[in-house]
Scaffold this motif. Structure first.
Motif, PDB file in Angstrom:
ATOM      1  N   ASN A 286      11.481  42.514 -30.657  1.00 36.26           N
ATOM      2  CA  ASN A 286      12.692  42.347 -29.864  1.00 36.26           C
ATOM      3  C   ASN A 286      13.364  43.707 -29.605  1.00 36.26           C
ATOM      4  O   ASN A 286      13.709  44.419 -30.549  1.00 36.26           O
ATOM      5  CB  ASN A 286      13.654  41.410 -30.607  1.00 36.26           C
ATOM      6  N   LYS A 287      13.565  44.065 -28.338  1.00 36.21           N
ATOM      7  CA  LYS A 287      14.164  45.355 -27.974  1.00 36.21           C
ATOM      8  C   LYS A 287      15.589  45.507 -28.502  1.00 36.21           C
ATOM      9  O   LYS A 287      16.060  46.631 -28.666  1.00 36.21           O
ATOM     10  CB  LYS A 287      14.166  45.541 -26.453  1.00 36.21           C
ATOM     11  N   ASP A 288      16.280  44.399 -28.783  1.00 37.20           N
ATOM     12  CA  ASP A 288      17.638  44.479 -29.330  1.00 37.20           C
ATOM     13  C   ASP A 288      17.661  45.122 -30.716  1.00 37.20           C
ATOM     14  O   ASP A 288      18.711  45.518 -31.203  1.00 37.20           O
ATOM     15  CB  ASP A 288      18.280  43.097 -29.413  1.00 37.20           C
ATOM     16  N   LEU A 289      16.506  45.199 -31.361  1.00 39.45           N
ATOM     17  CA  LEU A 289      16.424  45.805 -32.687  1.00 39.45           C
ATOM     18  C   LEU A 289      16.295  47.326 -32.627  1.00 39.45           C
ATOM     19  O   LEU A 289      16.410  48.000 -33.653  1.00 39.45           O
ATOM     20  CB  LEU A 289      15.236  45.230 -33.470  1.00 39.45           C
ATOM     21  N   LEU A 290      16.052  47.874 -31.440  1.00 40.34           N
ATOM     22  CA  LEU A 290      15.931  49.327 -31.306  1.00 40.34           C
ATOM     23  C   LEU A 290      17.227  50.016 -31.714  1.00 40.34           C
ATOM     24  O   LEU A 290      18.324  49.516 -31.449  1.00 40.34           O
ATOM     25  CB  LEU A 290      15.577  49.715 -29.868  1.00 40.34           C
ATOM     26  N   LEU A 291      17.094  51.165 -32.337  1.00 39.74           N
ATOM     27  CA  LEU A 291      18.254  51.941 -32.764  1.00 39.74           C
ATOM     28  C   LEU A 291      18.734  52.813 -31.602  1.00 39.74           C
ATOM     29  O   LEU A 291      17.914  53.333 -30.837  1.00 39.74           O
ATOM     30  CB  LEU A 291      17.887  52.824 -33.957  1.00 39.74           C
ATOM     31  N   PRO A 292      20.054  52.969 -31.460  1.00 42.53           N
ATOM     32  CA  PRO A 292      20.587  53.769 -30.346  1.00 42.53           C
ATOM     33  C   PRO A 292      19.978  55.163 -30.224  1.00 42.53           C
ATOM     34  O   PRO A 292      19.692  55.612 -29.123  1.00 42.53           O
ATOM     35  CB  PRO A 292      22.089  53.820 -30.644  1.00 42.53           C
ATOM     36  N   ALA A 293      19.741  55.861 -31.326  1.00 38.86           N
ATOM     37  CA  ALA A 293      19.145  57.205 -31.239  1.00 38.86           C
ATOM     38  C   ALA A 293      17.746  57.148 -30.633  1.00 38.86           C
ATOM     39  O   ALA A 293      17.368  58.017 -29.841  1.00 38.86           O
ATOM     40  CB  ALA A 293      19.085  57.852 -32.627  1.00 38.86           C
TER      41      ALA A 293
END
Length: 160
Positions: free
Chosen positions: A61-68
């Motif tokens: 799920n791309k929502d789990l990607l960290l902002p950095a």
């Protein structure tokens, strides 16, 4: 319309520690429409991070990607959009006014692996135990909405 080209990403700033073990991320160059949408979305705080993800594929799920990591992917998308992977930095020394230039090739950039066996990171204090975990994009959005775009709350939410 022609098929988009996708580039596999082998290294990211977080090292993938917050993602499934066999994570895979691919990016595609920005289209003209992507650039327009990204410019508009940048005016709404974290909207640009969400728009960067329009050209990102993950096996989770791309929502789990960290902002950095998202910011890195956005920069990389920009570079491959111009068929370049190199970025030049120019910095002027405030003490001597000497200009220094450095060229970095993102395709050969390696990130130092964090020596963290698993998440959350646990810190045992004298009278308490704190757990630290990176904030995902989903949590980032929730915190921003709840606290009216005040970024100072992000650190607090990474500690439980």
């Amino acid at each position: 319309m022609s098929e988009r080209v996708w580039y596999d990403i082998e290294s990211i700033p977080s090292g993938g520690i917050a993602y499934p073990e066999n994570w895979k991320i691919s990016i595609t160059p920005y289209s003209f429409g992507d650039v327009l949408n990204l410019t508009r979305a940048a005016e709404s705080g974290i909207g640009a991070l969400v728009k960067i993800l329009d050209g990102v594929k993950c096996n989770f799920n791309k929502d789990l990607l960290l902002p950095a990591d998202i910011i890195y992917l956005g920069i990389y998308r920009k570079l491959v959009s111009t068929k370049h992977t190199k970025i030049e930095f120019t910095v002027e020394c405030p003490a001597c006014a000497k200009t220094n230039k450095k060229v970095v090739d993102l395709s050969s950039l390696k990130f130092k692996e964090l020596e963290i066996p698993k998440l959350p990171i646990i810190a045992e204090l004298e009278n308490d135990v704190l757990e630290f975990e990176p904030i995902s994009l989903k949590k980032y959005e929730e915190v921003f909405k709840k606290h009216k775009n005040d970024p100072s709350w992000l650190l607090a939410y990474s500690v439980t």
